[in-house]
Scaffold this active site. Structure first.
Site, PDB file in Angstrom:
ATOM      1  N   ARG A 223       0.857  -1.181   0.000  1.00  0.00           N
ATOM      2  CA  ARG A 223       0.000   0.000   0.000  1.00  0.00           C
ATOM      3  C   ARG A 223       0.898   1.238   0.000  1.00  0.00           C
ATOM      4  O   ARG A 223       2.029   1.194   0.466  1.00  0.00           O
ATOM      5  CB  ARG A 223      -0.910   0.006   1.218  1.00  0.00           C
ATOM      6  CG  ARG A 223      -1.862  -1.197   1.286  1.00  0.00           C
ATOM      7  CD  ARG A 223      -2.648  -1.219   2.589  1.00  0.00           C
ATOM      8  NE  ARG A 223      -3.541  -2.380   2.650  1.00  0.00           N
ATOM      9  CZ  ARG A 223      -3.190  -3.575   3.116  1.00  0.00           C
ATOM     10  NH1 ARG A 223      -1.954  -3.759   3.574  1.00  0.00           N
ATOM     11  NH2 ARG A 223      -4.053  -4.573   3.129  1.00  0.00           N
TER      12      ARG A 223
ATOM     13  N   LYS B 258      -2.142  -2.876   7.643  1.00  0.00           N
ATOM     14  CA  LYS B 258      -3.587  -2.818   7.845  1.00  0.00           C
ATOM     15  C   LYS B 258      -4.090  -4.055   8.572  1.00  0.00           C
ATOM     16  O   LYS B 258      -5.022  -3.984   9.385  1.00  0.00           O
ATOM     17  CB  LYS B 258      -4.291  -2.673   6.488  1.00  0.00           C
ATOM     18  CG  LYS B 258      -5.781  -2.421   6.587  1.00  0.00           C
ATOM     19  CD  LYS B 258      -6.354  -2.177   5.201  1.00  0.00           C
ATOM     20  CE  LYS B 258      -7.857  -1.918   5.271  1.00  0.00           C
ATOM     21  NZ  LYS B 258      -8.436  -1.682   3.916  1.00  0.00           N
TER      22      LYS B 258
ATOM     23  N   HIS C 118      -3.753   3.177  -5.167  1.00  0.00           N
ATOM     24  CA  HIS C 118      -4.074   1.746  -5.027  1.00  0.00           C
ATOM     25  C   HIS C 118      -3.983   1.006  -6.361  1.00  0.00           C
ATOM     26  O   HIS C 118      -3.911  -0.227  -6.380  1.00  0.00           O
ATOM     27  CB  HIS C 118      -5.469   1.577  -4.421  1.00  0.00           C
ATOM     28  CG  HIS C 118      -5.565   0.451  -3.442  1.00  0.00           C
ATOM     29  ND1 HIS C 118      -4.804   0.403  -2.278  1.00  0.00           N
ATOM     30  CD2 HIS C 118      -6.301  -0.683  -3.444  1.00  0.00           C
ATOM     31  CE1 HIS C 118      -5.089  -0.701  -1.623  1.00  0.00           C
ATOM     32  NE2 HIS C 118      -5.990  -1.378  -2.310  1.00  0.00           N
TER      33      HIS C 118
ATOM     34  N   ARG D  44      -0.957  -1.264  -6.400  1.00  0.00           N
ATOM     35  CA  ARG D  44      -1.129  -2.539  -5.702  1.00  0.00           C
ATOM     36  C   ARG D  44      -1.936  -3.511  -6.559  1.00  0.00           C
ATOM     37  O   ARG D  44      -1.586  -4.685  -6.687  1.00  0.00           O
ATOM     38  CB  ARG D  44      -1.820  -2.285  -4.368  1.00  0.00           C
ATOM     39  CG  ARG D  44      -2.064  -3.503  -3.478  1.00  0.00           C
ATOM     40  CD  ARG D  44      -2.507  -3.012  -2.106  1.00  0.00           C
ATOM     41  NE  ARG D  44      -3.119  -4.027  -1.286  1.00  0.00           N
ATOM     42  CZ  ARG D  44      -2.450  -4.830  -0.445  1.00  0.00           C
ATOM     43  NH1 ARG D  44      -1.131  -4.762  -0.369  1.00  0.00           N
ATOM     44  NH2 ARG D  44      -3.083  -5.708   0.309  1.00  0.00           N
TER      45      ARG D  44
ATOM     46  N   HIS E  62      -3.233 -10.060   2.953  1.00  0.00           N
ATOM     47  CA  HIS E  62      -4.674 -10.174   3.144  1.00  0.00           C
ATOM     48  C   HIS E  62      -4.983 -11.111   4.302  1.00  0.00           C
ATOM     49  O   HIS E  62      -4.429 -12.210   4.384  1.00  0.00           O
ATOM     50  CB  HIS E  62      -5.352 -10.713   1.879  1.00  0.00           C
ATOM     51  CG  HIS E  62      -5.500  -9.682   0.811  1.00  0.00           C
ATOM     52  ND1 HIS E  62      -5.727  -9.998  -0.507  1.00  0.00           N
ATOM     53  CD2 HIS E  62      -5.466  -8.315   0.864  1.00  0.00           C
ATOM     54  CE1 HIS E  62      -5.829  -8.892  -1.220  1.00  0.00           C
ATOM     55  NE2 HIS E  62      -5.663  -7.866  -0.413  1.00  0.00           N
TER      56      HIS E  62
ATOM     57  N   TYR F 140      -8.385 -11.762  -7.730  1.00  0.00           N
ATOM     58  CA  TYR F 140      -7.385 -11.793  -8.798  1.00  0.00           C
ATOM     59  C   TYR F 140      -7.267 -13.168  -9.457  1.00  0.00           C
ATOM     60  O   TYR F 140      -6.543 -13.321 -10.433  1.00  0.00           O
ATOM     61  CB  TYR F 140      -6.020 -11.397  -8.236  1.00  0.00           C
ATOM     62  CG  TYR F 140      -5.993 -10.039  -7.582  1.00  0.00           C
ATOM     63  CD1 TYR F 140      -5.916  -8.881  -8.342  1.00  0.00           C
ATOM     64  CD2 TYR F 140      -6.060  -9.908  -6.200  1.00  0.00           C
ATOM     65  CE1 TYR F 140      -5.905  -7.625  -7.748  1.00  0.00           C
ATOM     66  CE2 TYR F 140      -6.040  -8.657  -5.589  1.00  0.00           C
ATOM     67  CZ  TYR F 140      -5.957  -7.530  -6.363  1.00  0.00           C
ATOM     68  OH  TYR F 140      -5.941  -6.291  -5.769  1.00  0.00           O
TER      69      TYR F 140
END
Length: 230
Positions: free
Chosen positions: A94, A117, A173, A176, A199, A208
């Protein structure tokens, strides 16, 4: 009461995804109160369904667009914006993770991202040449332990200057998304991508999966028309 509040908010034009986040936050607050024994009853939001939200378009930059963007970033007066962007494109970081890098986070061909995050540290490998370029940048432009200064506005200016069309709500973003998309298109593993992106849930990374060449080849070979030879 929350359902009525939600209905009023949706009528004023608030997006369903925003209301779903508000609902999840309030549900989590009640769950914590239950855990702490401050709330004795059932979670009042446990049976309230969230809105169904249409998945938005997952856009990314192709190689030609990335080359155009890098060329434009190289002419920026901001000495950091190009290298921050390269970190994002090389690791899937990020923008805030890349911009806040300290030199101690770059060691032995790896960048370790902390204060993420998901609250979990993760390490992403980089090439020896890129590691050397980052360390050289630190020697020339670094401040204290930090490699970079703020470069967000300079990136926004570069995007505007190149006339690249991004989906609504995307800016930094897109870097990314571009990392993850090219990773999968070139045969990357979805579980490895989950770890690289940090994630918490594989569900997020599965956005993806449809870009995988194996997935596309199977679609060509295993559909009923192909099997019938028609």
């Amino acid at each position: 009461m929350f359902a009525e509040y939600r209905a009023k908010r949706i009528n004023t034009g608030i997006k369903p995804s925003t209301l779903n986040r508000e609902q999840s936050y309030l549900r989590a607050a009640f769950n914590e109160c239950i855990r702490l024994d401050h709330w004795k009853k059932e979670n009042p939001l446990s049976k309230l369904r969230a809105f169904k939200v249409q998945e938005s378009e997952l856009s990314f930059l192709n190689l030609d667009q990335i080359a155009i963007l890098i060329e434009r970033l190289a002419t920026s007066k901001n000495s950091h914006v190009l290298m921050v962007s390269r970190v994002c494109l090389s690791t899937g970081a990020r923008w805030g993770e890349a911009e806040g890098l300290r030199v101690s986070q770059i060691q032995n061909g790896l960048i370790q991202f902390v204060k993420t995050k998901s609250s979990k540290a993760r390490s992403v490998p980089i090439t020896a040449d890129f590691e050397k370029a980052l360390l050289n940048h630190f020697e020339e432009h670094g401040t204290g332990e930090r490699l970079f200064a703020t470069a967000y506005s300079s990136f926004r200016e570069a995007i505007k200057a190149t006339n690249l069309k991004l989906s609504d709500g995307q800016l930094t973003h897109i870097l990314r998304h571009s990392f993850a998309s090219h990773f999968m298109m070139n045969g990357g593993n979805i579980l490895a991508l989950q770890k690289l992106l940090g994630h918490y849930s594989l569900t997020m990374t599965m956005r993806y999966a449809h870009l995988s060449p194996d997935h596309l080849e199977e679609a060509r070979r295993l559909n009923p028309i192909a099997l019938l030879g028609r």
